[in-house]
Enzyme design. Structure first.
Site, PDB file in Angstrom:
ATOM      1  N   LYS A 173       0.848  -1.200   0.000  1.00 27.76           N
ATOM      2  CA  LYS A 173       0.000   0.000   0.000  1.00 27.76           C
ATOM      3  C   LYS A 173       0.879   1.244   0.000  1.00 27.76           C
ATOM      4  O   LYS A 173       1.513   1.572   1.001  1.00 27.76           O
ATOM      5  CB  LYS A 173      -0.908   0.038   1.223  1.00 27.76           C
ATOM      6  CG  LYS A 173      -1.948   1.148   1.071  1.00 27.76           C
ATOM      7  CD  LYS A 173      -2.558   1.582   2.385  1.00 27.76           C
ATOM      8  CE  LYS A 173      -2.013   2.867   2.915  1.00 27.76           C
ATOM      9  NZ  LYS A 173      -2.127   4.048   2.063  1.00 27.76           N
ATOM     10  N   GLU A 248       9.913   1.843  10.406  1.00 32.94           N
ATOM     11  CA  GLU A 248      10.853   2.944  10.132  1.00 32.94           C
ATOM     12  C   GLU A 248      10.063   4.231  10.312  1.00 32.94           C
ATOM     13  O   GLU A 248       9.220   4.557   9.480  1.00 32.94           O
ATOM     14  CB  GLU A 248      11.377   2.861   8.692  1.00 32.94           C
ATOM     15  CG  GLU A 248      12.134   1.583   8.377  1.00 32.94           C
ATOM     16  CD  GLU A 248      13.425   1.463   9.148  1.00 32.94           C
ATOM     17  OE1 GLU A 248      13.966   2.500   9.572  1.00 32.94           O
ATOM     18  OE2 GLU A 248      13.878   0.338   9.361  1.00 32.94           O
ATOM     19  N   CYS A 282      13.145  11.828   6.077  1.00 31.97           N
ATOM     20  CA  CYS A 282      13.256  11.468   7.500  1.00 31.97           C
ATOM     21  C   CYS A 282      14.666  11.697   8.019  1.00 31.97           C
ATOM     22  O   CYS A 282      14.872  11.848   9.218  1.00 31.97           O
ATOM     23  CB  CYS A 282      12.838  10.025   7.692  1.00 31.97           C
ATOM     24  SG  CYS A 282      13.753   8.896   6.639  1.00 31.97           S
ATOM     25  N   GLU A 384       9.460  16.419  15.360  1.00 33.16           N
ATOM     26  CA  GLU A 384       9.722  16.372  13.920  1.00 33.16           C
ATOM     27  C   GLU A 384       8.828  17.383  13.204  1.00 33.16           C
ATOM     28  O   GLU A 384       7.613  17.362  13.370  1.00 33.16           O
ATOM     29  CB  GLU A 384       9.427  14.960  13.398  1.00 33.16           C
ATOM     30  CG  GLU A 384       9.723  14.809  11.924  1.00 33.16           C
ATOM     31  CD  GLU A 384       9.376  13.432  11.390  1.00 33.16           C
ATOM     32  OE1 GLU A 384       8.247  12.972  11.604  1.00 33.16           O
ATOM     33  OE2 GLU A 384      10.254  12.821  10.757  1.00 33.16           O
TER      34      GLU A 384
HETATM   35  P1  NAD Z   1       1.919   8.345   7.807  1.00 31.75           P
HETATM   36  O1  NAD Z   1       2.293   7.567   9.014  1.00 31.75           O
HETATM   37  O2  NAD Z   1       0.807   9.289   7.873  1.00 31.75           O
HETATM   38  O3  NAD Z   1       1.557   7.363   6.594  1.00 31.75           O
HETATM   39  C1  NAD Z   1       2.448   6.376   6.133  1.00 31.75           C
HETATM   40  C2  NAD Z   1       1.636   5.274   5.486  1.00 31.75           C
HETATM   41  O4  NAD Z   1       0.857   4.620   6.477  1.00 31.75           O
HETATM   42  C3  NAD Z   1       0.654   5.751   4.425  1.00 31.75           C
HETATM   43  O5  NAD Z   1       0.623   4.819   3.376  1.00 31.75           O
HETATM   44  C4  NAD Z   1      -0.659   5.773   5.181  1.00 31.75           C
HETATM   45  O6  NAD Z   1      -1.779   5.643   4.348  1.00 31.75           O
HETATM   46  C5  NAD Z   1      -0.492   4.559   6.072  1.00 31.75           C
HETATM   47  N1  NAD Z   1      -1.338   4.558   7.268  1.00 31.75           N
HETATM   48  C6  NAD Z   1      -1.906   5.611   7.917  1.00 31.75           C
HETATM   49  N2  NAD Z   1      -2.631   5.177   8.964  1.00 31.75           N
HETATM   50  C7  NAD Z   1      -2.526   3.834   8.995  1.00 31.75           C
HETATM   51  C8  NAD Z   1      -3.040   2.821   9.849  1.00 31.75           C
HETATM   52  N3  NAD Z   1      -3.840   3.107  10.892  1.00 31.75           N
HETATM   53  N4  NAD Z   1      -2.702   1.540   9.606  1.00 31.75           N
HETATM   54  C9  NAD Z   1      -1.882   1.230   8.585  1.00 31.75           C
HETATM   55  N5  NAD Z   1      -1.389   2.142   7.721  1.00 31.75           N
HETATM   56  C10 NAD Z   1      -1.696   3.431   7.929  1.00 31.75           C
HETATM   57  O7  NAD Z   1       3.270   9.036   7.333  1.00 31.75           O
HETATM   58  P2  NAD Z   1       3.466  10.064   6.136  1.00 31.75           P
HETATM   59  O8  NAD Z   1       2.887  11.370   6.567  1.00 31.75           O
HETATM   60  O9  NAD Z   1       3.020   9.438   4.864  1.00 31.75           O
HETATM   61  O10 NAD Z   1       5.067  10.168   6.083  1.00 31.75           O
HETATM   62  C11 NAD Z   1       5.806  11.038   6.852  1.00 31.75           C
HETATM   63  C12 NAD Z   1       6.421  10.330   8.030  1.00 31.75           C
HETATM   64  O11 NAD Z   1       7.192   9.215   7.572  1.00 31.75           O
HETATM   65  C13 NAD Z   1       7.408  11.209   8.770  1.00 31.75           C
HETATM   66  O12 NAD Z   1       7.220  11.056  10.161  1.00 31.75           O
HETATM   67  C14 NAD Z   1       8.770  10.652   8.376  1.00 31.75           C
HETATM   68  O13 NAD Z   1       9.809  10.854   9.292  1.00 31.75           O
HETATM   69  C15 NAD Z   1       8.469   9.214   8.223  1.00 31.75           C
HETATM   70  N6  NAD Z   1       9.477   8.571   7.394  1.00 31.75           N
HETATM   71  C16 NAD Z   1      10.382   7.731   7.986  1.00 31.75           C
HETATM   72  C17 NAD Z   1      11.388   7.148   7.230  1.00 31.75           C
HETATM   73  C18 NAD Z   1      12.386   6.200   7.842  1.00 31.75           C
HETATM   74  O14 NAD Z   1      13.045   5.492   7.086  1.00 31.75           O
HETATM   75  N7  NAD Z   1      12.531   6.140   9.138  1.00 31.75           N
HETATM   76  C19 NAD Z   1      11.459   7.420   5.859  1.00 31.75           C
HETATM   77  C20 NAD Z   1      10.533   8.300   5.300  1.00 31.75           C
HETATM   78  C21 NAD Z   1       9.539   8.866   6.072  1.00 31.75           C
END
Ligand code: NAD
Length: 480
Positions: A173, A248, A282, A384
């Site tokens: 997804k 992650e 990130c 963040e």
């Molecule tokens: P998010 O957590 O809102 O969404 C990430 C994914 O999870 C999306 O596909 C979303 O649809 C899905 N999701 C949302 N709610 C869910 C649930 N209840 N169950 C399962 N899936 C669900 O994050 P975002 O806003 O898309 O991305 C930004 C965040 O990602 C930032 O905090 C960033 O630091 C982090 N990030 C971390 C890394 C790493 O490698 N550590 C890399 C890139 C981004």
């Protein structure tokens, strides 16, 4: 308007409920395509397909799986320009960045894991005349891969490629905010001859589609990249099923600049680490700690360089920063600029939304922003922000810099700039982060463990760490 489709059992299909989400181009703020608003019924279909195809895929010789994954990598290379344009349009990032970083890395993710599995071996344990043991590593089964919007194809493929290489089948997804390149990837998988059902992509909201993946009893492992609060929710949903989890999550990373550093290198790298991808990586270094002896000079030069950054049309070759990913996210980042000022911070440059002429007048542009005057313990310096906003903080000793870098719940990454390598190694040991760079930033070797400590996650991706995650060791003990 163009409809993005799910990729299930080798076919591109509409969601069961025939509902769609408007997909917005951040550069203009206009809707340009429709994303499936899928639900648990689509996940059930994807799971059935993945489950049905699992045995056959898992039992293929590694060389066979490798050949198909290499074909996907080649097709990404052949379609690099189309994919880069799609990524830029979907995310708002400069086209140049998508062309140089996102899409080449997606290509490399597939070729890296396709070839890695040709060189793995497993262990044996000799027990003398009593017998011996050998350990198989077998794929866990159907894996769920959930990715965020900031590096869409790059991070989606960083999960899917090792899962498929290890012999898992996948229900994936991508983020509902940036679904387009995953849609194109599905098309390339069909062209590459990936057997139906081995990889399935279901688009839609996290609370529906993501939740259905994490709660599905048949999906044995979840590899997730995204925010820390979502990661916690996923851990709760996955716990009753005792699923394997790789999380992650977010970061609040420091760039530490010592007086004896290569000054120009530290300065230009700090700018890049702050504002690449509009600060939405990130690993971005959003807290810049500068030793007192060079603080004033660094501040002046840093602010000068930042105010010269060209923000605007993501498709222009000269643009250095494009649009933020969404109106909501822009609002969130702006609220942190307000918070920083309420906490006593002073904006040295930036801080305002940018209004561009048509056709970009509805886009989500923000000035690169530098703030100083805040203690390491305030919210602005602990939380963040995930946008083009950084803070500058002076420090006196290395011990003080380490304490300031560690003063956050996160533990993802850190960069240290110094010519004293002994000091760099000593500092690196004490930094609470999964990734530490010395005199560089974002230099990546795909074999190394990648991930965070504390609230930045659980587990590591990359190289054998990812292949181990998607497999279970099975020990077989044989007596003579
Ligand atoms: P998010 O957590 O809102 O969404 C990430 C994914 O999870 C999306 O596909 C979303 O649809 C899905 N999701 C949302 N709610 C869910 C649930 N209840 N169950 C399962 N899936 C669900 O994050 P975002 O806003 O898309 O991305 C930004 C965040 O990602 C930032 O905090 C960033 O630091 C982090 N990030 C971390 C890394 C790493 O490698 N550590 C890399 C890139 C981004």
């Amino acid at each position: 308007m163009e409809k993005i489709l799910n990729y299930i059992d080798g076919k591109l299909i509409e969601p069961v409920g025939a509902q769609y989400i408007e997909n917005i181009e951040p550069a203009t703020g206009k809707v340009y395509s429709l994303t499936p608003d899928s639900d648990h019924r689509d996940i059930e279909m994807a799971y059935e397909a993945a489950s049905k195809s699992f045995r056959k895929w898992a039992e293929l010789p590694a060389a066979e799986r490798s050949r198909i994954l290499l074909r996907i990598s080649e097709l990404i290379e052949q379609n690099l320009e189309t994919l880069a344009l799609a990524e830029s349009k979907d995310n708002g990032k400069p086209l140049k960045l998508a062309r140089m970083v996102d899409i080449p890395r997606a290509r490399d993710n597939f070729s890296f894991f396709a070839t890695a599995i040709l060189h793995t071996s497993t262990d044996t344990y000799d027990m003398g005349l009593s017998g011996f043991n050998y350990t198989l590593r077998q794929p866990v089964g159907v894996a769920g891969c959930i990715s965020p919007w900031n590096l869409p194809l790059y991070l989606f493929s960083w999960k899917v490629a090792p899962a498929l290489a290890a012999g898992c089948t996948v229900v994936g997804k991508p983020s509902e905010i940036t679904p387009y390149t995953a849609y194109l990837l599905g098309q390339l998988c069909i062209k590459a001859g990936l057997p139906p059902g081995v990889f399935n992509i279901v688009h839609g909201y996290g609370h529906k589609v993501g939740q259905a993946i994490t709660e599905h009893p048949g999906i044995r492992a979840i590899s997730f990249t995204g925010g820390t609060s979502t990661g916690k929710r996923i851990a709760q949903s996955a716990a009753p099923h005792l699923k394997k989890l790789s999380l992650e999550l977010g970061g609040k990373n420091s760039t530490i600049v010592l007086e004896d550093c290569d000054y120009q290198k530290a300065l230009s790298t700090a700018v890049r680490a702050s504002f690449s991808n509009q600060g939405q990586i990130c690993l971005c270094g959003s807290k810049i700690l500068v030793q007192r002896g060079i603080y004033d000079r660094f501040k002046k030069d840093f602010v000068a360089k930042v105010s010269e950054l060209k923000v605007g049309d993501p498709y222009s070759e000269t643009t250095q920063m494009g649009a933020l990913v969404s109106e909501n996210h822009l609002e969130k980042v702006l609220s942190y600029i307000d918070l920083a000022q309420e906490e006593g911070g002073k904006v040295l440059t930036g801080g305002q939304r940018i209004q561009l002429p048509a056709p970009f007048d509805g886009g989500y542009y923000l000035e690169p922003t530098v703030i100083e005057g805040l203690p390491a313990t305030c919210r602005t310096n602990r939380e963040e922000i995930f946008g083009p906003v950084v803070t500058l903080l002076p420090f006196d000793t290395a011990e003080e810099a380490i304490a300031m870098a560690n003063a956050t719940e996160y533990g993802l990454a850190c960069s240290i700039f110094t010519s004293d390598l002994n000091s760099a190694h000593l500092m690196a040991r004490q930094i609470e982060a999964g990734v530490v760079w010395v005199n560089t930033w974002l230099l990546r070797d795909l074999r190394t463990p990648f991930g965070g400590m504390k609230s930045s996650g659980i587990g590591r991706e990359g190289g054998r760490y990812a292949l181990e995650f998607f497999t279970e060791p099975k020990n077989i003990c044989v007596a003579y």
